[in-house]
Design an enzyme around this catalytic site. Structure first.
Site, PDB file in Angstrom:
ATOM      1  N   GLU A   1      -1.402   8.127   8.401  1.00 54.17           N
ATOM      2  CA  GLU A   1      -1.449   7.278   9.596  1.00 54.17           C
ATOM      3  C   GLU A   1      -1.988   8.011  10.823  1.00 54.17           C
ATOM      4  O   GLU A   1      -2.837   7.490  11.540  1.00 54.17           O
ATOM      5  CB  GLU A   1      -0.072   6.661   9.877  1.00 54.17           C
TER       6      GLU A   1
ATOM      7  N   HIS B   1      -8.715   3.956   5.924  1.00 54.01           N
ATOM      8  CA  HIS B   1      -7.640   4.328   4.995  1.00 54.01           C
ATOM      9  C   HIS B   1      -8.167   4.466   3.564  1.00 54.01           C
ATOM     10  O   HIS B   1      -7.545   5.121   2.739  1.00 54.01           O
ATOM     11  CB  HIS B   1      -6.545   3.266   4.977  1.00 54.01           C
TER      12      HIS B   1
ATOM     13  N   GLU C   1      -8.113   0.102   8.826  1.00 51.41           N
ATOM     14  CA  GLU C   1      -7.788  -0.208   7.427  1.00 51.41           C
ATOM     15  C   GLU C   1      -8.907   0.254   6.509  1.00 51.41           C
ATOM     16  O   GLU C   1      -8.662   0.778   5.422  1.00 51.41           O
ATOM     17  CB  GLU C   1      -7.522  -1.707   7.231  1.00 51.41           C
TER      18      GLU C   1
ATOM     19  N   ASN D   1      -4.473  -2.212   1.401  1.00 50.11           N
ATOM     20  CA  ASN D   1      -4.506  -2.286  -0.070  1.00 50.11           C
ATOM     21  C   ASN D   1      -5.904  -1.999  -0.594  1.00 50.11           C
ATOM     22  O   ASN D   1      -6.888  -2.491  -0.065  1.00 50.11           O
ATOM     23  CB  ASN D   1      -4.108  -3.690  -0.529  1.00 50.11           C
TER      24      ASN D   1
ATOM     25  N   ALA E   1      -2.097  -5.149   9.845  1.00 46.59           N
ATOM     26  CA  ALA E   1      -2.892  -5.292   8.635  1.00 46.59           C
ATOM     27  C   ALA E   1      -2.467  -4.247   7.623  1.00 46.59           C
ATOM     28  O   ALA E   1      -1.689  -3.352   7.942  1.00 46.59           O
ATOM     29  CB  ALA E   1      -4.374  -5.129   8.951  1.00 46.59           C
ATOM     30  N   MET E   2      -2.992  -4.375   6.406  1.00 47.32           N
ATOM     31  CA  MET E   2      -2.595  -3.469   5.332  1.00 47.32           C
ATOM     32  C   MET E   2      -3.790  -3.086   4.483  1.00 47.32           C
ATOM     33  O   MET E   2      -4.578  -3.939   4.061  1.00 47.32           O
ATOM     34  CB  MET E   2      -1.513  -4.157   4.474  1.00 47.32           C
TER      35      MET E   2
HETATM   36  N1  B3K Z   1      -0.122   1.043   6.358  1.00 48.28           N
HETATM   37  C1  B3K Z   1       0.166  -0.224   6.984  1.00 48.28           C
HETATM   38  C2  B3K Z   1       1.525  -0.301   7.579  1.00 48.28           C
HETATM   39  C3  B3K Z   1       2.596  -0.629   6.612  1.00 48.28           C
HETATM   40  C4  B3K Z   1       3.900  -0.867   7.320  1.00 48.28           C
HETATM   41  C5  B3K Z   1       5.030  -1.052   6.376  1.00 48.28           C
HETATM   42  N2  B3K Z   1       6.255  -1.367   7.065  1.00 48.28           N
HETATM   43  C6  B3K Z   1      -0.859  -0.568   8.012  1.00 48.28           C
HETATM   44  C7  B3K Z   1      -1.605   0.555   8.589  1.00 48.28           C
HETATM   45  O1  B3K Z   1      -1.077   1.474   9.168  1.00 48.28           O
HETATM   46  O2  B3K Z   1      -2.791   0.575   8.437  1.00 48.28           O
HETATM   47 ZN    ZN Z   2      -2.604   2.834   8.974  1.00 44.45          ZN
END
Ligand code: B3K
Ligand code: ZN
Length: 885
Positions: A321, A302, A299, A266, A263-264
């Protein structure tokens, strides 16, 4: 990317940019074949840097025109850079370009999936949408207008708040979004698709109202309840534990089937792989429910650790991370509840760390938590950056205590909210918030955890003097060549011969201070003296896995059995079970002898299984054998077949010797009533599944039909996926005669559920090898009509599972596994370099293999390296692998 040269980027070369970008006004006319992008940027001169041209990143784009303050200007395009001779002042830059989402199989930037548009911009995908200073220290406020066909793409989403929406001519519509928080381009996101949403309004502690939405394809709405509940729990937890509130009116999660990772995060618009989002009791296992809860939380967390405070450059990736994994782990432990359930969480974290991160840190891709250089940053979203990074964040909490850690985090946000910063800034905030702490006085020493690769090896030897009642514990640490000692907290206690916890009294002190303490190993060698130790103790070291190290404590079987039975630390009880197994398996492998498990070991395992107080989840973990990858890490020269043979023999003997106990365990741990993914029910199902798998194994070997028959019935009748899949796995891993029929039944039943079919592939790819049957099956599955390299979940479920996680089947004396690997990496690389690169990592540890594996692996690597068309992603992995020897 393909035409670019392998260019190494170094951490020490960091420089702030010549220009900043304050605001971005983006308009996307969405069309699968040709999307038109208009980008209006408020560019600000960075007076701290000498004046020079504005060099923007751009990949696979067609530039149409560039204007400064309304006047067209010339530009040069050279590879993946667009150079503009920009003035030595602030100005407005307008760029028009096109990109082609439907040809974007790399799934980085703007791409199509299932008839909709989705984006993935981390790490460097934004430059595949428009020309930009695509680096995380450039933080801007975004306004985004989306225009698209209204019937095909009824839902138009971007970050932040919806300002306006309406209809346009020609069956189109538009939506305009504004995100008030400045953010780096990697957090930009867009979705345009035919989706439906589960919605929930909540009021947070501060009295603010928020709208939460989970968007999925029609038909998947009934699988979003767990994700929504997990999101709400995460919001409540972050506010309660760290005082971090939700800062947006609206928080959206969107599911997509084609996605390169889980997942991402954003800003305000998380995009999720459906595998990390959708769950129903009928289609998802307990492990899936748990993983979804953790990823939704990750997520969401984050939003503060990553988004509000982000990374100055990609070398600092673990800043967000490692910290966010630490936070999602703490959340999962709090959600699990009981001390035993928390310990099980910790056990699972450590199992994964040892099986993936330890090998990584000893192999060709070894790198510090904060790497010093990279070719392709996507190759550094690793277990080291994530999992070891989380361990390092955990060390702060161990050193400072929960309160001290929370104070440090508070100061970190006070100082850096809205900034792009470094791991040093984080460490400094932790130290400054806790003056007088050991961390503050030894910060430089502590920070070696960020700069040194490799897993420290700690040796511990105790010496008891029965006359003076003194006990001396000598600890030493060995790090890699040229590496310095690190600060290693060793949580410990001492047990008497009957398992009683002994009081701990330091030499020179008048009284004891309880029965547990944290020793700080900070030099190469140190001795710790305890007095008034009235009986010869068994040391229980590294409780809760207090540091990510390899520990050699030289404990005897008798001492391990004492810990297994009596240690007050559940983690170390489990660890004792693993060490008892590991010693036996490695003993057989080293001696080149068949494994024969002794009565003492089997009796101890029976005692665990029958223990009246231990939880089922804990029992399942204690009875499970160490992972093959972790076993391999203990050996100088690795024969994967010898390990495989010994592990299989161990399982068979555990199955046969404890047969009656497994029958009892299976019957006694059935869960009645409706499915709940609670830790307690999941633990019962885990133990029942383990029991069933061993019963099917024992029965298949002796030709008895009853248990395989029961398992087959379960595949047909179970009312939840955990039990159904457990039964299927039992048949497949035992190579039971009914396995094929069960697989066919399962496939037919779930033919239309891609996530379940992924499991079906995975199970066959991970089955323990027997006479080459698994390898043959995997080759056949590559031709299966449901198989495709284009969908990362599918490619992973067959190829990554087989090559990276089934050593007994993959490493073949005839090199067949390596040939398959090289071919598939090359095929996949032409479609999706990030996915291919992950598969390429299967050879990280080739140099430690015994012959004939080693020689054959090298040939396969060389063959792949000779190809002229490799992406930077795969080339970096293969080159590093070949550099090892
Ligand atoms: N930050 C993204 C991971 C992105 C990977 C790019 N190759 C997901 C995460 O760690 O939450
Ligand atoms: Zn992450």
């Amino acid at each position: 990317m393909r035409e670019g040269h392998a260019h190494v980027i170094h951490r020490h070369d960091y420089q702030a940019p010549t220009y900043w970008i304050a605001t971005v006004d983006l308009t996307l006319d969405l069309d699968p074949a040709k999307t038109l992008v208009t980008s209006k940027l408020a560019v600000k001169r960075n007076a701290n840097q000498p004046h020079g041209p504005l060099v923007l990143h751009g990949e696979e784009l067609t530039p149409l025109r560039v204007m400064i303050d309304g006047e067209p200007v010339s530009f040069r395009q050279d590879g993946n850079e667009l150079t503009i001779d920009a003035p030595d002042r602030d100005f407005e830059l307008v760029i028009r370009n096109t990109c082609c989402p439907e040809k974007n199989t790399a799934l980085s930037g703007l791409y199509t999936s299932g008839g909709g548009f989705f984006t993935q911009c981390e790490a460097e995908g934004f430059r595949r949408i428009t020309y930009f200073l695509d680096r995380p220290d450039v933080m801007a406020v975004y306004t985004v207008t989306l225009r698209a066909d209204k019937t095909k793409y009824p839902v138009l989403l971007s970050n932040g708040n919806l300002l306006e929406q309406g209809d346009l001519d020609g069956g189109k519509h538009f939506a305009k979004w504004h995100d008030p928080f400045p953010k780096p381009s990697y957090l930009f996101a867009v979705v345009a698709a035919d989706l439906v949403a589960r919605e929930q309004r909540i009021r947070t502690r501060s009295g603010k109202d928020h709208l939460l939405q989970v968007f999925v394809r029609r038909g998947d709405l009934d699988k979003t309840e767990h994700a929504m509940n997990s999101l709400i729990a995460s919001i409540v937890w972050d506010e309660a534990r760290f005082g971090l509130p939700l800062d947006l009116e609206r928080f959206m999660i969107v599911g997509v089937s084609d996605f390169n990772m889980g997942a991402m995060e954003n800003k305000g618009l998380n995009i999720f792989n459906t595998s990390a989002l959708l769950a129903s009791p009928a289609t998802a296992t307990d492990a899936d429910f748990q993983r979804i809860e953790a990823i939704v939380a990750h997520e969401y967390f984050h939003n503060w650790t990553g988004n509000r405070v982000t990374c100055r450059d990609w070398f600092q990736l673990s800043l967000k991370e490692g910290l966010t994994v630490f936070r999602d782990r703490e959340f999962s432990m709090d959600m699990a509840g009981s001390p035993s359930a928390r310990a099980v969480q910790r056990i699972q974290q450590v199992r994964a760390l040892r099986a993936v991160q330890f090998p990584e840190d000893a192999g060709s891709m070894a790198h510090p938590v904060r790497p010093d250089s990279y070719v392709e940053i996507n190759n550094f979203y690793t277990a080291t950056v994530y999992e070891k990074g989380a361990e390092v964040v955990g060390l702060y909490q161990t050193l400072l205590g929960r309160e001290g850690f929370a104070k440090g985090l508070k100061l970190y946000f006070e100082r850096h909210d809205g900034q792009a910063v470094t791991c040093d800034d984080f460490a400094q905030a932790m130290a400054d918030a806790n003056p007088g702490s050991q961390l503050a006085s030894q910060l430089d020493l502590f920070k070696r955890w960020y700069s040194q690769p490799g897993t420290p090896r700690v040796t511990a030897r105790g010496q008891y003097d029965a006359e003076s009642h003194r006990y001396t514990l000598r600890l030493s640490q060995h790090n890699g060549k040229g590496e310095l000692p690190q600060l290693i907290p060793v949580r410990m206690g001492l047990l008497g011969p009957e398992g009683q916890a002994l009081p701990l009294q330091w030499e020179g002190e008048l009284a004891s201070h309880g029965s547990e303490t944290v020793l700080l190993l900070e030099q190469t060698e140190q001795a710790f003296h305890f007095v008034n130790v009235l009986v010869e103790p068994t040391p229980s070291l590294l409780r809760g896995f207090s540091a990510p190290v390899l520990l050699d404590d030289g404990l005897s079987d008798a001492q391990l059995l004492n810990l297994l039975q009596h240690d007050s630390d559940a983690f170390n009880r489990w660890e004792a079970s693993q060490r008892l197994a590991l010693n036996r398996i490695l003993g057989a492998v080293r001696a080149g002898q068949p494994l024969v498990l002794d009565a003492a070991y089997l009796d101890a395992m029976r005692a665990v299984l029958r223990h009246p107080q231990l939880d089922a989840a804990f029992k399942a973990e204690a009875l499970r054998l160490p992972e093959a990858a972790y076993l391999a890490e203990q050996l100088q020269v690795v024969d994967p077949q010898a390990i495989h043979t010994a592990v299989e023999a161990a399982w068979t003997q555990i199955a046969q010797a404890l047969r009656a106990d497994w029958e009892w365990a299976f019957e006694a741990h059935q869960v009645s009533g409706g499915y709940r993914p609670s830790a307690e029910d999941a633990g019962r199902r885990a133990l029942a599944n383990l029991a069933l798998s061993l019963l099917v194994r024992a029965s298949t070997l002796s030709g008895e039909p009853v248990w395989p028959g029961k398992a087959y019935q379960r595949v047909k009748d179970a009312d939840n996926m955990t039990e159904r899949f457990g039964a299927l796995a039992a048949l497949v891993s035992a190579h039971a005669p009914l396995a094929d029929a069960a697989l066919a039944h399962f496939h037919a039943q779930f033919a239309h559920d891609a996530l379940v079919i992924d499991k079906w592939f995975m199970l066959q790819a991970r089955a323990p090898e027997r006479d080459g049957k698994v390898f043959e099956r995997v080759k056949k599955l590559l031709q299966h009509p449901d198989f495709t390299l284009k969908n990362p979940n599918r490619a992973r479920s067959l190829l990554v599972q087989f090559c990276n996680f089934n050593p007994g089947a993959f490493h073949r004396a005839d090199a067949g596994g390596y040939v398959l690997w090289a071919d598939q990496v090359a095929h996949l690389d032409a479609i999706n370099p990030q996915a291919a690169s992950r598969l390429a990592r299967a050879m990280d540890r080739w140099a430690t293999l015994a012959e004939p594996f080693r020689g054959a692996a090298k040939v396969a690597l060389q063959r792949l390296a000779e190809r002229s068309t490799l992406s930077n992603d795969v080339r970096e992995i293969v080159t590093k692998a070949l550099e090892v020897a």
